[in-house]
Design a protein around this motif. Structure first.
Motif, short mmCIF file in Angstrom:
data_model
loop_
_atom_site.label_atom_id
_atom_site.label_comp_id
_atom_site.label_asym_id
_atom_site.label_seq_id
_atom_site.Cartn_x
_atom_site.Cartn_y
_atom_site.Cartn_z
N UNK A 147 0.44 -1.18 -0.04
CA UNK A 147 -0.04 -0.21 -0.38
C UNK A 147 0.38 1.15 0.03
N UNK A 148 2.23 1.12 0.83
CA UNK A 148 2.98 2.36 0.99
C UNK A 148 3.78 2.45 -0.70
N UNK A 149 3.63 1.49 -0.97
CA UNK A 149 5.02 1.79 -2.27
C UNK A 149 3.85 2.00 -3.28
N UNK A 150 2.92 1.47 -3.49
CA UNK A 150 1.53 2.06 -4.42
C UNK A 150 1.46 3.15 -3.78
N UNK A 278 4.82 11.88 5.23
CA UNK A 278 5.06 11.23 6.29
C UNK A 278 5.86 10.06 6.38
N UNK A 279 5.94 9.39 7.39
CA UNK A 279 6.65 8.53 7.94
C UNK A 279 5.86 7.49 6.53
N UNK A 280 6.06 5.63 7.23
CA UNK A 280 5.91 4.36 6.70
C UNK A 280 4.58 4.49 7.56
N UNK A 281 4.59 4.45 8.50
CA UNK A 281 3.62 3.93 9.09
C UNK A 281 2.69 5.51 10.10
N UNK A 282 1.54 6.34 9.89
CA UNK A 282 1.16 7.37 10.34
C UNK A 282 0.77 6.64 11.90
N UNK A 283 1.22 7.04 13.42
CA UNK A 283 1.03 6.52 14.32
C UNK A 283 0.07 7.36 14.74
N UNK A 284 0.20 8.90 14.14
CA UNK A 284 -1.81 9.98 14.36
C UNK A 284 -3.04 8.60 14.96
N UNK A 412 -3.88 8.37 0.20
CA UNK A 412 -3.40 7.67 0.89
C UNK A 412 -4.14 6.36 1.16
N UNK A 413 -5.28 6.10 0.84
CA UNK A 413 -5.72 5.45 1.33
C UNK A 413 -5.17 3.95 1.05
N UNK A 414 -4.06 3.35 0.09
CA UNK A 414 -3.54 2.46 0.24
C UNK A 414 -2.78 2.71 1.25
N UNK A 415 -2.18 3.67 2.06
CA UNK A 415 -1.24 3.25 3.09
C UNK A 415 -2.05 2.74 4.22
N UNK A 416 -3.53 3.53 4.42
CA UNK A 416 -4.49 3.66 5.77
C UNK A 416 -5.11 1.98 5.03
N UNK A 417 -5.01 1.46 4.39
CA UNK A 417 -6.04 -0.09 4.44
C UNK A 417 -4.55 -0.78 4.84
#
Length: 490
Positions: A147-150, A278-284, A412-417
């Motif tokens: 998801x992040x790479x996408x 932002x970072x790989x993981x959105x800690x917020x 950024x839904x790929x990262x969220x999912x």
């Protein structure tokens, strides 16, 4: 009309966004904007205005009333087509899901064949179930990275990368001589490929739709059910006529053809430029109660999800039915899963996605705890269970992208999912092996080690309890979102 979702800093002048942002504006304003202020509104399902003549949805920026605990986000700075090429995207994601979700669902056919034919002498149910679970777990684990790479290189390139991994893993698996070879090839390499192909593609569909988002995502997700329906009998036929090695090779060739042709069709809507921040993981995100509840639901459903798909064939065989009947039950369960995912998406647009999330936990829990335990040797009851469980088993898979898109936005839904699906890793990897270990523990044998009786009920209780736990968090999220109201769409 005022948007019910977050605003973007100083842009509170009520201006309609009716065209993509220029490159200059995109540089100044990142697309993935999440505010730290918690927010939820009463009408999350209607964040924009519908232009029926143009067939598009136009967003209006404005102030909002902040409530609840969902993260606020900026409306997407592009026109949401709600159709058009979006239906090509639905087809492409359907076919990718057909392979990436359907193949793990069909693993039960190979598992039964390996166990009873002893292609790998001494292999237990636990060991064989763990092969499919390693693949499913790696799919979720590397899906998060995918998801992040996408979000960096685009869904098309990411899905093509996944195609190479998945095809390679299946072909290499055909040369396995020990069980651990299958862990490495069918499990890890194929799982990595499925994660890179499926998760990024699943995040594309919501960005093309708003009013019909649930319907579109439901149709796309139905590919997993129909894939399991087709790939299970196909796998059995290949096993019977070509042997297990060529069965895996042919499956690998089919996988390459389907995934590559579908990945080439993927693209984001015009103006939806991918520029992650932002970072790989959105800690917020972990400060959001909605995010944590969705994470908990995914964690709990992952443990029992594949249990019926992997064991219904073996259960039927143990009750004296042929392997063809077992394959038929697996196919039936997957077929109803495909239809059920479409209906889940349609109904979520009508009655609300969170209402359907609750149903998607309640019905499978009832199916496992009541219907399967009452089945015994009755083939009609096996069919009833397969239909009931299959129809609602994939509901949460359909509704997670929908719920995440409404709660956190499509940018950024790929990262969220990917972050949400990290919660699935442990369950997908350990769920079926745990059930297999429970079944092995309650299996009786004679002095020579021959199987006398296999008791599946304790494993069923384990799976049903997990669905009940997921129902608890689904109910909690609905209560928060609806402010305790019962008869409302939410």
């Amino acid at each position: 009309m005022t948007s019910n979702h977050g605003t973007n800093g100083a842009e509170r002048d009520g201006t309609h966004i009716a065209s993509p942002l220029s490159d200059e504006n995109i540089e100044k304003q990142p697309l993935d904007v999440r505010l730290e202020t918690p927010s939820r509104t009463e009408s999350d399902d209607s964040p924009g205005e519908r232009d029926d003549k143009a067939g598009i949805t136009v967003f209006t920026l404005g102030t909002e009333e902040r409530k609840g605990d969902a993260m606020s986000f900026a409306p997407p700075p592009y026109v949401i087509p709600d159709g058009g090429y979006g239906w090509v995207i639905v087809y492409a994601v359907f076919m990718i899901t057909f392979i990436c979700v359907g193949l793990p669902s069909a693993w039960g056919v190979y598992q039964r064949q390996f166990y009873y034919e002893q292609y790998f002498p001494g292999a237990t149910n636990f060991q064989l179930a763990f092969i499919g679970s390693v693949g499913a777990g790696c799919q979720m684990l590397f899906g998060s990275a995918g998801g992040r790479v996408s979000d960096k290189i685009g869904p098309r390139n990411t899905a093509l990368l996944g195609t190479v991994f998945m095809t390679t893993g299946l072909v290499l698996a055909s040369f396995a001589t020990q069980v651990w070879h299958l862990y490495l090839t069918y499990g890890i390499i194929t799982g990595i490929g499925a994660g890179f192909a499926w998760v990024p593609s699943a995040a594309v569909t919501p960005s093309w739709f708003l009013k019909r988002r649930g319907t579109a995502v439901g149709i796309a997700a139905a590919g997993g059910g129909f894939g399991g329906m087709a790939l299970g009998p196909m796998g059995q036929a290949l096993l019977d006529h070509l042997g297990w090695q060529w069965a895996l090779r042919v499956t690998g060739f089919v996988t390459f053809a389907v995934l590559a042709s579908s990945a080439l069709l993927l693209r984001l809507p015009p103006g939806a430029v991918v520029r992650p921040r932002g970072p790989f993981l959105d800690w917020k995100m972990f400060s959001s109660g909605t995010f944590l509840r969705l994470l908990a639901m995914g964690f709990l459903i992952a443990w029992p999800y594949f249990l019926p798909f992997h064991f219904i064939s073996e259960y039927a065989f143990d009750q004296g039915y042929s392997k063809e009947i077992g394959a038929m039950l697996t196919a039936l369960m997957n077929a109803t899963a495909g239809v059920g995912r479409i209906l889940t998406g349609l109904l979520s647009d009508k009655v609300g996605h969170l209402n359907m999330v609750m149903v998607s936990f309640a019905v499978p829990a009832f199916s496992i705890l009541v219907l399967w335990t009452l089945t015994g040797t009755s083939l009609p009851m096996m069919i009833v269970f397969s239909v009931a469980f299959g129809a609602f088993s994939g509901g949460f898979i359909v509704l997670l992208p929908v719920s995440a898109a409404f709660a956190f936005g499509t940018q950024g839904l790929g990262t969220t999912l990917g972050m949400l699906q990290l919660g699935w890793v442990s369950g997908f990897m350990a769920g079926s092996p745990t059930a297999g270990a429970i079944i092995d523990a309650y299996t009786t044998t004679d002095n020579d080690g021959n199987i006398l009786r296999v008791n599946f009920i304790p494993a069923m209780m384990f799976g049903g309890a997990m669905y009940v736990g997921g129902l608890f968090f689904a109910t909690w999220e609905r209560v928060v979102a609806s402010k305790g109201k019962v008869w409302i769409k939410v």
